[in-house]
Each structure stands twice: as C-alpha cells, then as structure tokens.
Design a protein around this motif. Structure first.
Motif: not given
Length: 337
Positions: A95-98, A104, A226-230, A282
C-alpha cells in the motif's frame, strides 16, 4: 437433479480463477473440500494461479487420493514461497507505492530486460508437484487450463490430450513479469485476459451438472486507482471480468434455451470473504508463507461456512443467480444482459 458419482456422492466440477498470491485462498478452499468425503471432485478448469492449483490437485488425486492432493497443494505453496523469497523485500511495504521498488517498476520495464531467466523458478516449482502423466490420463478429474495466443488474441484451452508443463506455465505467464511461453511455435500469455476461468470445458459433456467457482477477482472496486501498478491491476481485472461474463452469458443462454440443460453455478468469493488487506491489489504480487497461510485459513473457513449454508442445494439447484450477480449489473441501459 444431477447424476451423482458411482459412489453416490455429489460431483462438483471446479472453476478456479487466477489472482497471483490470492490463489492461496483457493488452496484453503480446496483443502477443506478434500475433507468432505460426501463430495466428489469432477472436472477442473483453472487459469493462472488456478491452473497451478488445479495441476497440483489433480496430480495428487490421481496418484494418491485426497490426502495426497492436500499434501501436494501445501507443497506447491511452500515451494512458491521459497523461490519468491529473494524478491519479497522489493515488493514491500504494501500500500506504499513509492517504496515497492520492483513492483512500481513493472509497468515500465519489459521482462525481456529484467527477467532473463523467464519462468525458470516457477518451472522448477511445478517440477516438484506436477505429474504430467497423471494429468494426461483419462481420469475422473480431467484438468483444463487456458492461455492467450499473443499473435491472434484468441484463448486456447489445453486439456489432458495436450497438457504440458509449458501449457500450465503459459496460463500463469503475466506479460510484464515473464517472457511469453512458446508452444507449437506460438507465443502465449496469462489466460485470465480471455477467460478467468473458461467454464465450457466443465459442461460440454454433461449439461446437467454442478460448477463450483472459486472467485478471486473483485467485480467492483470502490476506489479509482491512481498509481501505475494499481491502474495496471484494474485493467487486468477488467479483462478478467469481461472474459468471465462472456462465459456466464453462454452458460445462461444454454440453461434458458436447451431443454435438457441444468448447469448449476455455485460461487465462493474471496472479495466477499476476505479482509481488506487480503483483497488489496498489492497482495497479489506479494510472496511469503505468512500471507499464504493467512489466505489458506480464510479459504478453509469461508468454505466451511458456505457449505453449511448450501450443502442441501448441491446437485439440486444453483446457489448463485447469474443474471442478478453478473449479467444485469453490466448490461447497458436499455440493452438486455
């Protein structure tokens, strides 16, 4: 009422969805199902992680019966955890994409750049749990797995007559993680893009039958990714959902238009039974014994609750309204599902 097995037990044909690590939920469901001597497992159709579970299940059933199948499923997930351990630290924290470095990077890098060993680790795992001769026999538990032809976009179903290690690997070949699998000079990717799973192999020889589907893909997610992987995850899920809907429309049409057809669908769903973390996108890409064991326990408990409620309906009537759960919500306004 469906014909029972020669032993008088209810026969369930299994439809096993793919979903990465979420497939450990299916392990738990199957583990509990194998404890029920009053239920016979018939035909098995699996995609991606469902193909791996199906191959381990049928290998065990053919070679040693129920306990051998339980042991083989446990061996599968233990081995997956072992070979995946070196990459686990790159996938966390969830849950922490960075901070999930490799995770990522997946939408940006080709597996032909980053994964020169392709599916070798998974091939090694399957070599310890899969007996191809057992899968190729005309047993009471024929296995079917599907993969997508990269060149044509068509889905191919591999049955006992053409089962191979490559067919199983192709069904689980996530395009951004693994190089395409070559079969008969053609390239194949994960089968969930076309059917998750394919249902027609389970009823083509008997229109009076029960299908039990272990569902891993959420039909609905409240959040906009909103994140690339999601975003990529939801694109994959949308393809999976639409492939399943096509299969269910065909099944529903048969039930409505063919007099002798009574294909009874039963569904046990991880999105309905699992915790928020277990359904989180994730976790599909996480690898580890603690996660697998948690999902196994959830699957076992969910099946026991489900069976207590629905056991009397098996072999008699469907426990899922296909129209209400699957078809009507996806129909366009003014267009029948």
């Amino acid at each position: 009422m469906s014909p029972s097995s020669p032993s008088g037990r209810t026969v369930l044909n299994l439809a096993l969805q793919g979903g990465g690590a979420h497939g450990a939920f299916t392990w738990g469901v199957l583990d509990a199902l194998l404890d029920r001597p009053d239920i016979e497992i018939g035909r098995v159709s699996g995609t991606s992680a469902g193909a791996l579970n199906g191959a381990a299940l049928v290998t065990g059933l053919v070679n040693g019966g129920r306990q051998a199948a339980k042991d083989n499923l446990e061996r599968l997930w233990r081995k997956v955890a072992e070979v995946g351990a070196p990459m686990t630290f790159l996938m966390l924290p969830l849950r922490k994409p960075g901070l999930g470095i490799w995770d990522d990077a997946l939408p940006l890098l080709s597996p032909y750049q980053t994964n020169p060993v392709a599916l070798a680790p998974l091939r090694h795992v399957l070599g310890t749990v899969v007996d191809l001769e057992a899968l190729r026999t005309r047993s009471d538990h024929p296995l079917f797995v599907n993969a997508v032809n990269v060149h044509s976009g068509l889905s191919r179903v591999f049955g006992p007559q053409d089962m191979s290690m490559d067919a199983i690997l192709a069904s689980a070949c996530a395009p951004l993680m693994f190089q395409a699998v070559q079969i008969d000079g053609e390239s194949y990717w994960d089968g969930s893009y076309a059917g998750n799973p394919m249902l027609w192999p389970l009823y083509r020889e008997a229109l009076d039958t029960d299908i039990f589907m272990v569902e891993l893909t959420p039909l609905h997610r409240a959040e906009t990714p909103t994140t690339a992987k999601n975003i990529l995850n939801r694109i994959n899920e949308v393809a999976s959902i639409n492939g399943l809907l096509a299969e269910l429309r065909a099944l529903d049409t048969l039930n409505r238009t063919v007099a002798e057809a009574d294909i009874r669908l039963h569904v046990l769903s991880l999105p309905d039974a699992g915790s928020a973390l277990e359904v989180e996108p994730s976790t599909k890409r996480a690898v580890g014994p603690a996660l697998f064991e948690s999902l196994r326990r959830t699957g076992r408990a969910a099946f026991e609750i489900w069976l207590e409620e629905h056991h009397g309906q098996l072999g008699r009537r469907a426990t899922v309204d296909i129209e209400r759960r699957y078809l009507a919500p996806y129909a366009q306004p003014g267009v029948a599902a």
